[in-house]
Design a protein around this motif. Structure first.
Motif, PDB file in Angstrom:
ATOM      1  N   PRO A  90      40.535  56.527  32.189  1.00 39.62           N
ATOM      2  CA  PRO A  90      42.000  56.391  32.144  1.00 39.62           C
ATOM      3  C   PRO A  90      42.486  55.506  30.995  1.00 39.62           C
ATOM      4  O   PRO A  90      41.827  54.535  30.613  1.00 39.62           O
ATOM      5  CB  PRO A  90      42.330  55.768  33.508  1.00 39.62           C
ATOM      6  N   LEU A  91      43.642  55.854  30.477  1.00 36.13           N
ATOM      7  CA  LEU A  91      44.219  55.131  29.346  1.00 36.13           C
ATOM      8  C   LEU A  91      44.781  53.794  29.801  1.00 36.13           C
ATOM      9  O   LEU A  91      45.703  53.742  30.614  1.00 36.13           O
ATOM     10  CB  LEU A  91      45.324  55.969  28.693  1.00 36.13           C
ATOM     11  N   ARG A  92      44.213  52.711  29.255  1.00 35.80           N
ATOM     12  CA  ARG A  92      44.646  51.355  29.612  1.00 35.80           C
ATOM     13  C   ARG A  92      45.387  50.649  28.487  1.00 35.80           C
ATOM     14  O   ARG A  92      46.124  49.701  28.734  1.00 35.80           O
ATOM     15  CB  ARG A  92      43.430  50.501  29.979  1.00 35.80           C
ATOM     16  N   ALA A 137      48.025  52.154  35.246  1.00 34.89           N
ATOM     17  CA  ALA A 137      48.296  50.720  35.377  1.00 34.89           C
ATOM     18  C   ALA A 137      47.069  49.988  35.912  1.00 34.89           C
ATOM     19  O   ALA A 137      46.299  50.544  36.701  1.00 34.89           O
ATOM     20  CB  ALA A 137      49.485  50.510  36.311  1.00 34.89           C
ATOM     21  N   PRO A 138      46.895  48.716  35.492  1.00 35.93           N
ATOM     22  CA  PRO A 138      47.690  47.996  34.491  1.00 35.93           C
ATOM     23  C   PRO A 138      47.350  48.467  33.085  1.00 35.93           C
ATOM     24  O   PRO A 138      46.196  48.748  32.786  1.00 35.93           O
ATOM     25  CB  PRO A 138      47.275  46.533  34.700  1.00 35.93           C
ATOM     26  N   ALA A 139      48.380  48.549  32.249  1.00 35.72           N
ATOM     27  CA  ALA A 139      48.186  49.103  30.906  1.00 35.72           C
ATOM     28  C   ALA A 139      49.016  48.325  29.892  1.00 35.72           C
ATOM     29  O   ALA A 139      50.003  47.671  30.244  1.00 35.72           O
ATOM     30  CB  ALA A 139      48.575  50.583  30.888  1.00 35.72           C
ATOM     31  N   ALA A 256      40.796  41.559  21.630  1.00 36.30           N
ATOM     32  CA  ALA A 256      40.991  40.706  22.815  1.00 36.30           C
ATOM     33  C   ALA A 256      42.383  40.890  23.398  1.00 36.30           C
ATOM     34  O   ALA A 256      42.555  40.930  24.631  1.00 36.30           O
ATOM     35  CB  ALA A 256      40.763  39.245  22.431  1.00 36.30           C
ATOM     36  N   LEU A 257      43.394  41.022  22.540  1.00 36.78           N
ATOM     37  CA  LEU A 257      44.762  41.189  23.034  1.00 36.78           C
ATOM     38  C   LEU A 257      44.903  42.494  23.816  1.00 36.78           C
ATOM     39  O   LEU A 257      45.656  42.574  24.787  1.00 36.78           O
ATOM     40  CB  LEU A 257      45.736  41.163  21.855  1.00 36.78           C
ATOM     41  N   ALA A 258      44.165  43.510  23.409  1.00 34.60           N
ATOM     42  CA  ALA A 258      44.225  44.798  24.094  1.00 34.60           C
ATOM     43  C   ALA A 258      43.453  44.808  25.405  1.00 34.60           C
ATOM     44  O   ALA A 258      43.765  45.605  26.301  1.00 34.60           O
ATOM     45  CB  ALA A 258      43.682  45.899  23.181  1.00 34.60           C
ATOM     46  N   LEU A 259      42.457  43.912  25.558  1.00 29.86           N
ATOM     47  CA  LEU A 259      41.528  44.043  26.677  1.00 29.86           C
ATOM     48  C   LEU A 259      41.422  42.829  27.597  1.00 29.86           C
ATOM     49  O   LEU A 259      41.148  42.993  28.788  1.00 29.86           O
ATOM     50  CB  LEU A 259      40.127  44.347  26.125  1.00 29.86           C
ATOM     51  N   ALA A 264      46.792  39.288  29.957  1.00 30.06           N
ATOM     52  CA  ALA A 264      47.322  40.282  30.899  1.00 30.06           C
ATOM     53  C   ALA A 264      48.768  40.025  31.284  1.00 30.06           C
ATOM     54  O   ALA A 264      49.455  40.921  31.774  1.00 30.06           O
ATOM     55  CB  ALA A 264      46.446  40.320  32.154  1.00 30.06           C
ATOM     56  N   HIS A 265      49.258  38.805  31.069  1.00 30.89           N
ATOM     57  CA  HIS A 265      50.619  38.461  31.479  1.00 30.89           C
ATOM     58  C   HIS A 265      51.663  38.825  30.427  1.00 30.89           C
ATOM     59  O   HIS A 265      52.867  38.748  30.697  1.00 30.89           O
ATOM     60  CB  HIS A 265      50.715  36.957  31.739  1.00 30.89           C
ATOM     61  N   LEU A 266      51.254  39.220  29.243  1.00 35.45           N
ATOM     62  CA  LEU A 266      52.202  39.427  28.148  1.00 35.45           C
ATOM     63  C   LEU A 266      53.075  40.653  28.394  1.00 35.45           C
ATOM     64  O   LEU A 266      52.579  41.730  28.710  1.00 35.45           O
ATOM     65  CB  LEU A 266      51.467  39.589  26.824  1.00 35.45           C
ATOM     66  N   ARG A 267      54.376  40.486  28.181  1.00 34.74           N
ATOM     67  CA  ARG A 267      55.339  41.579  28.345  1.00 34.74           C
ATOM     68  C   ARG A 267      56.495  41.374  27.371  1.00 34.74           C
ATOM     69  O   ARG A 267      56.607  40.343  26.725  1.00 34.74           O
ATOM     70  CB  ARG A 267      55.896  41.619  29.774  1.00 34.74           C
ATOM     71  N   ALA A 268      57.361  42.375  27.325  1.00 37.48           N
ATOM     72  CA  ALA A 268      58.665  42.260  26.654  1.00 37.48           C
ATOM     73  C   ALA A 268      58.557  41.888  25.176  1.00 37.48           C
ATOM     74  O   ALA A 268      59.393  41.164  24.638  1.00 37.48           O
ATOM     75  CB  ALA A 268      59.549  41.251  27.392  1.00 37.48           C
ATOM     76  N   GLY A 269      57.500  42.390  24.515  1.00 41.68           N
ATOM     77  CA  GLY A 269      57.373  42.119  23.094  1.00 41.68           C
ATOM     78  C   GLY A 269      56.900  40.725  22.775  1.00 41.68           C
ATOM     79  O   GLY A 269      57.180  40.210  21.679  1.00 41.68           O
ATOM     80  N   ALA A 270      56.170  40.078  23.695  1.00 44.94           N
ATOM     81  CA  ALA A 270      55.619  38.756  23.421  1.00 44.94           C
ATOM     82  C   ALA A 270      54.848  38.786  22.107  1.00 44.94           C
ATOM     83  O   ALA A 270      54.076  39.714  21.849  1.00 44.94           O
ATOM     84  CB  ALA A 270      54.705  38.333  24.567  1.00 44.94           C
TER      85      ALA A 270
END
Length: 308
Positions: A90-92, A137-139, A256-259, A264-270
């Motif tokens: 699955p695409l993560r 998800a989570p993705a 590392a940022l991708a995996l 894992a908490h980054l959202r909203a264009g962090a």
């Protein structure tokens, strides 16, 4: 730890993208994702895919010229088929790494858009939009940003121009005046500011986590391959200075940022600069510009044959 699934990455053949691919492929069993490598078909794409397989990764190459939105749509369709058929897990994560800085802003993509804006921004907006329904998800979506969108002392000293924002339809239109390194730099900075605006607005339309990675200044990479020879030579010399970022250092940070669970908490264009969460300048947050960019992007993609 979340099962790593599959990571799709654009621009995997050189520099930052190549070293991110090899960092992901070289992870231990159980932490190693499957890889969908989206890039121009040919020897370089085959070579990096073979290197990743030699490290133990399951890899599929998807030939694509990001200067053609028809190619991007076809690549997305291929990725959806591979995911649906179970050829990969699955695409993560999707890592929108590919980028160019055209030395001539009169140069147009296959769809008639200014080349820097077309490849750095529009192609990835098309690809992400076409694959939003394919994530498990989570993705994460990781976009590649740059601090060049605003001026500071060092950028002024090196004559690196900041963004000069305009309506996105205008930014997508090839220039008519004489080309210069300044106009090329402005086009690049505009595309990178567009990525920040897009990241903020995209998060309002999806549950997939969206972040932006700044790899640090990496002079001498292929990004400026259209620049004059003297500029490229100066960049290569600056790239040897201590403390300057290199693809070898920044590629694993992008992986590392991708995996990694750490991010894992980054959202909203962090916005992450190398390995540090950083607040963007106030100009990079503008709800009206973000909304208009979203609307204009839909218009530009529709004109180019997108079904969206």
């Amino acid at each position: 730890m979340t099962e790593p699934g599959t990571v799709l990455i654009t621009g995997p053949t050189r520099n930052l993208g190549r070293h991110a691919v090899l960092a992901m492929a070289g992870r231990p069993e159980g932490q190693r994702p499957d890889l969908l490598l989206v890039g121009r078909a040919g020897r370089d794409l085959t070579a990096v895919a073979d290197e990743a397989r030699a490290l133990g990764a399951r890899v599929r190459e998807i030939g694509c010229d990001l200067a053609s939105l028809a190619d991007v749509r076809a690549a997305a369709a291929t990725a959806r088929e591979l995911l649906a058929d179970g050829a990969v897990r699955p695409l993560r994560a999707l890592v929108a790494n590919a980028g160019v800085m055209s030395a001539d802003t009169r140069q147009a993509s296959a769809d008639g858009h200014e080349l820097t804006f077309a490849v750095n921004y529009l192609a990835h907006a098309q690809l992400v939009g076409d694959l939003l329904g394919s994530f498990t998800a989570p993705a994460r979506v990781v976009l590649i940003g740059s601090n060049t969108y605003h001026a500071n002392f060092w950028r002024k000293l090196l004559h690196v121009p900041a963004a000069e924002w305009a309506d996105p339809v205008e930014l997508a239109r090839p220039a008519t005046g004489e080309p210069s390194m300044e106009t090329s730099g402005i086009a690049y900075s505009n595309a990178k500011l567009a990525i920040l605006y897009y990241a903020h607005e995209l998060q309002r339309h999806t549950d997939v986590d969206v972040s932006v990675f700044e790899p640090g200044w990496m002079p001498g990479t292929a990004l400026g391959r259209g620049a004059p020879a003297a500029f490229q030579a100066m960049s290569r010399a600056l790239g040897r200075l201590p403390g300057v970022s290199t693809p070898q250092r920044s590629g694993p940070l992008l992986a590392a940022l991708a995996l990694d669970d750490r991010w894992a908490h980054l959202r909203a264009g962090a916005f992450v600069v190398k390995d540090r969460l950083t607040e963007v300048e106030p100009v990079a947050h503008d709800r009206d510009r973000e909304r208009r960019l979203w609307e204009a992007t839909a218009e530009l993609l529709e004109r180019s044959g997108s079904p969206r």
